[in-house]
Write a protein that holds these residues in place. Structure first.
Motif: not given
Length: 122
Positions: A20-28, A40-49, A59-69
């Motif tokens: 897992s890798k988290a990248v802070r970018a301003g408010r995101r 044991d197949d890998y996939y990647l999720t990319i989440t913008e919060s 305050f709340l967190f709005e999340k958008h997620k992409i699944y990459l197979y």
């Protein structure tokens, strides 16, 4: 919780988080999570919060997620690399020589080599 203090929600049954890798970018914050299925197949999720203020003032967190197979890793990496290279050529003033972003002050990544190296590790 991850290294930035965020709790991972929606942990799926039979799925193992490998990296897992988290990248802070301003408010995101962007989360890049490599997961393994029971087979044991890998996939990647990319989440913008994004932190937003609700109507009630809390305050709340709005999340958008992409699944990459796994079958799309290479095409995705090539497409992302091509787009970042285009931006670097078209707007080089957005990037410092050391790879940091001028306008926002957060670190960017040399997508071409970095993504290739990360996917090779998988």
């Amino acid at each position: 919780m991850d290294s930035l203090g965020y709790r991972k929600d929606g942990v799926e049954e039979g799925v193992e988080e490998v990296y897992s890798k988290a990248v802070r970018a301003g408010r995101r914050t962007y989360f890049f999570d490599v997961k393994a299925t029971r087979n044991d197949d890998y996939y990647l999720t990319i989440t913008e919060s994004r932190k937003k203020q609700g109507k009630d003032g809390n305050f709340l967190f709005e999340k958008h997620k992409i699944y990459l197979y796994k079958e799309d890793f290479e095409k995705f990496a090539c497409g992302l690399s091509e787009v970042v290279d285009f931006v670097k050529r078209s707007k080089p003033e957005c990037f410092n020589a050391d790879g940091s972003c001028i306008s926002h002050g957060y670190a960017t990544v040399d997508v071409t080599s970095s993504i290739d190296e990360e996917f090779d590790k998988l």
